[in-house]
Design a protein around this motif. Structure first.
Motif, PDB file in Angstrom:
ATOM      1  N   TRP A   1      -0.749   9.639  -8.505  1.00 51.79           N
ATOM      2  CA  TRP A   1      -1.644   8.923  -8.057  1.00 51.79           C
ATOM      3  C   TRP A   1      -2.563   9.718  -7.382  1.00 51.79           C
ATOM      4  CZ3 TRP A   1       1.036   4.412  -5.294  1.00 51.79           C
ATOM      5  CH2 TRP A   1       1.333   3.553  -6.445  1.00 51.79           C
ATOM      6  N   SER A   2      -2.487  11.034  -7.493  1.00 49.97           N
ATOM      7  CA  SER A   2      -3.400  12.152  -6.837  1.00 49.97           C
ATOM      8  C   SER A   2      -4.845  11.791  -7.149  1.00 49.97           C
ATOM      9  CB  SER A   2      -2.883  13.352  -7.010  1.00 49.97           C
ATOM     10  OG  SER A   2      -3.692  14.220  -6.461  1.00 49.97           O
TER      11      SER A   2
ATOM     12  N   ALA B   1       1.006   5.788  -0.906  1.00 49.21           N
ATOM     13  CA  ALA B   1       0.404   7.125  -1.350  1.00 49.21           C
ATOM     14  C   ALA B   1       0.981   7.467  -2.631  1.00 49.21           C
ATOM     15  CB  ALA B   1       0.647   8.080  -0.098  1.00 49.21           C
TER      16      ALA B   1
ATOM     17  N   SER C   1       0.925  -1.200  -0.048  1.00 47.43           N
ATOM     18  CA  SER C   1       0.114  -0.011   0.116  1.00 47.43           C
ATOM     19  C   SER C   1       0.858   1.316  -0.111  1.00 47.43           C
ATOM     20  CB  SER C   1      -0.837  -0.017   1.189  1.00 47.43           C
ATOM     21  OG  SER C   1      -1.773  -0.983   1.319  1.00 47.43           O
TER      22      SER C   1
ATOM     23  N   GLN D   1      -6.638   9.108  -6.534  1.00 45.92           N
ATOM     24  CA  GLN D   1      -6.686   7.463  -7.020  1.00 45.92           C
ATOM     25  C   GLN D   1      -6.916   6.677  -5.627  1.00 45.92           C
ATOM     26  OE1 GLN D   1      -7.688   6.727 -10.045  1.00 45.92           O
ATOM     27  NE2 GLN D   1      -6.853   8.768 -10.882  1.00 45.92           N
ATOM     28  N   GLU D   2      -7.336   7.280  -4.510  1.00 45.57           N
ATOM     29  CA  GLU D   2      -7.117   6.578  -3.216  1.00 45.57           C
ATOM     30  C   GLU D   2      -8.178   5.342  -3.226  1.00 45.57           C
ATOM     31  OE1 GLU D   2      -7.678   9.855  -3.410  1.00 45.57           O
ATOM     32  OE2 GLU D   2      -6.018  10.605  -2.092  1.00 45.57           O
ATOM     33  N   ASP D   3      -7.702   4.475  -2.518  1.00 43.88           N
ATOM     34  CA  ASP D   3      -8.596   3.296  -2.643  1.00 43.88           C
ATOM     35  C   ASP D   3      -8.294   2.149  -4.025  1.00 43.88           C
ATOM     36  OD1 ASP D   3      -9.225   3.415   0.169  1.00 43.88           O
ATOM     37  OD2 ASP D   3     -10.976   4.456  -0.335  1.00 43.88           O
TER      38      ASP D   3
ATOM     39  N   VAL E   1      -3.351   2.092  -3.393  1.00 40.71           N
ATOM     40  CA  VAL E   1      -3.353   3.478  -3.256  1.00 40.71           C
ATOM     41  C   VAL E   1      -3.970   3.865  -1.989  1.00 40.71           C
ATOM     42  CG1 VAL E   1      -3.522   5.634  -4.266  1.00 40.71           C
ATOM     43  CG2 VAL E   1      -3.322   4.015  -5.674  1.00 40.71           C
ATOM     44  N   VAL E   2      -3.143   4.442  -1.157  1.00 38.51           N
ATOM     45  CA  VAL E   2      -3.746   5.005   0.166  1.00 38.51           C
ATOM     46  C   VAL E   2      -3.697   6.295   0.067  1.00 38.51           C
ATOM     47  CG1 VAL E   2      -3.356   2.815   1.573  1.00 38.51           C
ATOM     48  CG2 VAL E   2      -1.688   4.655   1.382  1.00 38.51           C
ATOM     49  N   GLY E   3      -4.600   7.059   1.046  1.00 40.86           N
ATOM     50  CA  GLY E   3      -4.549   8.617   1.163  1.00 40.86           C
ATOM     51  C   GLY E   3      -3.754   9.154   2.069  1.00 40.86           C
ATOM     52  N   PRO E   4      -3.032  10.461   1.760  1.00 45.97           N
ATOM     53  CA  PRO E   4      -3.704  11.099   0.871  1.00 45.97           C
ATOM     54  C   PRO E   4      -2.586  10.830  -0.472  1.00 45.97           C
ATOM     55  CG  PRO E   4      -2.505  12.546   2.433  1.00 45.97           C
ATOM     56  CD  PRO E   4      -2.579  11.110   3.073  1.00 45.97           C
ATOM     57  N   ALA E   5      -2.973  10.551  -1.506  1.00 45.00           N
ATOM     58  CA  ALA E   5      -2.249  10.171  -2.749  1.00 45.00           C
ATOM     59  C   ALA E   5      -1.782  11.312  -3.220  1.00 45.00           C
ATOM     60  CB  ALA E   5      -3.140   9.422  -3.660  1.00 45.00           C
TER      61      ALA E   5
END
Length: 152
Positions: A72-73, A50, A48, A75-77, A64-68
């Protein structure tokens, strides 16, 4: 004047690109669909993260975990799948499972990714039943080896 060609026809679950009659360069769409299908048929995420790793190979997949940030900005989860020169993102669906190599456990999407919960071996108590403890420890060992529970 002709109507513009809609190139965004995709399958509902995995968003695989669909071909349309008379389409030029079909191999681009077929190759994208096959690469995405290769990643989501039995998904394995390396870890996992960010932000994208500095080096990656085609097919490397991350959760992708936050804050991305960076590419990958926003694209969380989602699953980030490397296509060598770019990233493709796959949205999870209810009941989707991935094997997380970093956690050595299966993760499940149900309104968010499950976090693998460690279960300790039996210990303590006033009355010690060694046979029951042995059976429970064996059961936990089997669940860990299957990736259902993370390794301690």
């Amino acid at each position: 004047m002709t109507d513009p060609i809609a190139l965004d026809a995709r399958t509902p679950r995995h968003s695989l690109p669909l071909l349309y009659p008379g389409q030029a360069q079909k191999e681009v769409f077929v190759n994208e669909a096959l690469a995405r299908l290769d990643a989501v048929a039995q998904p394995v995420v390396l870890a996992s993260r960010a932000a994208p790793p500095t080096s990656h190979a085609a097919g490397d997949t991350y959760l992708v975990v936050g804050p991305a940030s960076d590419e990958w900005s926003g694209q969380e989860d989602r699953l980030a799948i490397s296509q060598e020169t770019h990233w493709v993102f796959q949205s999870p669906f209810e009941g989707m499972q991935v094997y997380d190599r970093e956690q050595a456990a299966i993760r499940l999407w149900r309104d968010g990714w499950s976090d693998p919960q460690s279960v300790p071996d039996p210990a303590g108590g006033a009355n010690i039943d060694t046979e029951a403890r042995g059976a429970i420890a064996t059961l936990l060992l089997c669940l860990r080896s299957l990736g259902i529970l993370p390794a301690n």
